[in-house]
Design an enzyme around this catalytic site. Sequence first.
Site, mmCIF file in Angstrom:
data_model
loop_
_atom_site.group_PDB
_atom_site.id
_atom_site.type_symbol
_atom_site.label_atom_id
_atom_site.label_comp_id
_atom_site.label_asym_id
_atom_site.label_seq_id
_atom_site.Cartn_x
_atom_site.Cartn_y
_atom_site.Cartn_z
ATOM 1 C CB SER A 186 -0.861 -0.033 1.364
ATOM 2 O OG SER A 186 -2.190 -0.724 0.942
ATOM 3 C CE LYS B 180 -4.388 0.905 -1.197
ATOM 4 N NZ LYS B 180 -3.852 -0.145 -0.651
ATOM 5 C CE1 TYR C 289 -4.961 -1.270 -4.260
ATOM 6 C CE2 TYR C 289 -5.451 -3.685 -4.615
ATOM 7 C CZ TYR C 289 -5.157 -2.497 -3.875
ATOM 8 O OH TYR C 289 -5.090 -2.717 -2.013
ATOM 9 C CE1 TYR D 293 -4.344 1.493 4.689
ATOM 10 C CE2 TYR D 293 -2.766 0.207 6.109
ATOM 11 C CZ TYR D 293 -3.244 0.779 4.822
ATOM 12 O OH TYR D 293 -2.436 0.459 3.907
ATOM 13 C CB VAL E 81 0.248 -5.764 4.282
ATOM 14 C CG1 VAL E 81 -1.164 -5.567 4.912
ATOM 15 C CG2 VAL E 81 -0.010 -6.139 2.880
HETATM 16 N N1 GLN Z 1 -2.680 -5.538 -1.930
HETATM 17 C C1 GLN Z 1 -3.071 -5.301 -0.646
HETATM 18 C C2 GLN Z 1 -4.610 -5.482 -0.432
HETATM 19 O O1 GLN Z 1 -5.030 -5.191 -1.558
HETATM 20 C C3 GLN Z 1 -2.640 -4.118 0.126
HETATM 21 C C4 GLN Z 1 -2.932 -3.809 1.342
HETATM 22 C C5 GLN Z 1 -1.959 -2.926 2.244
HETATM 23 O O2 GLN Z 1 -0.718 -3.084 1.917
HETATM 24 N N2 GLN Z 1 -2.585 -2.550 3.324
HETATM 25 O O3 GLN Z 1 -5.012 -6.109 0.549
#
Ligand code: GLN
Length: 303
Positions: free
Chosen positions: A63, A66, A187, A239, A257
Amino acid sequence: MKYQAIIDEIHAEVQYLFGRGNVADYIPALAGVDARKLGIAVHTLDGECVEAGDSRERFSIQSISKVFNLALAMRIVGDEVFGRVGVEPSGNPFNSLVQLEQEKGIPRNPFINAGALVIADILLDHLDRPNEEMLAFVGKLRCDDVRYDESVVESEKACGFVNKALGNFMKAHGNITHDVEAVLDAYYHQCAIEMSCVGLATSFLFLANGGVVPGTGMRVLTASQAKRVNAIMLTCGFYDEAGSFAYHVGLPGKSGVGGGIVAVIPGLLAIAVWSPELNRYGNSVLGIKVLELFTTRTGKSVF
Ligand code: GLN
């Protein structure tokens, strides 16, 4: 300030935290990652670059991508992106469906999964080869050690039922315009970008530098847009742990993650940490502690 001694000291000091979290095994390709890794890299606008531990090992940025996704979209369409995604903290897990349903398919912010899917949808309007162009964009941020791990892409495609649900739900509300599979492909490729701490710290320096890549002088974003991305990182980068991160660390940042976290001190530096064990919010246990100690010991934060 000389950061090497501080980084070395913190690297040694946080080792006791190994074993307190879990690697992200909901993505099968990430489940086998060696949990006992810790890399730290600091890159300053003055050109100082210090590192410790596994700072050159590539990992799945997940993420953290993003931020690249948002920056590239803002570069192309400007603040128009915020017509389809908000800028409020979600206070919910990164893949929550509940809030999206209540808010009729408009994601709270670009750093939860639903928000990143909308941004990817916007990029598909403008990019002929979105996956190649995303890598080229990150490369322009002076990071040459960037590539996709296709095994992570395939693994997420095979198991990403919640992301598919988020995409379909937003499609039903008209907030995804392209084919959901095409949006998910873009994505998942972003999430599967592999970089090292050194590469990440370098590539985030434009956000510490008013939107301009130091060294090359390339303007990625206007100063005002860079300030806004930093504001969203501060309020939404972690988050439902964003408040706690601001409280303990006090920097705009973004986690993934894969266990990576990048944070910036505007006007000064970018710091990247990687350690794969995650807490229950999906943020790196050792990563957060390293950053907390870093801002405490250096006396530097945005507050
Ligand atoms: N690729 C992971 C997902 O879509 C990304 C989530 C993350 O890093 N918080 O669940």
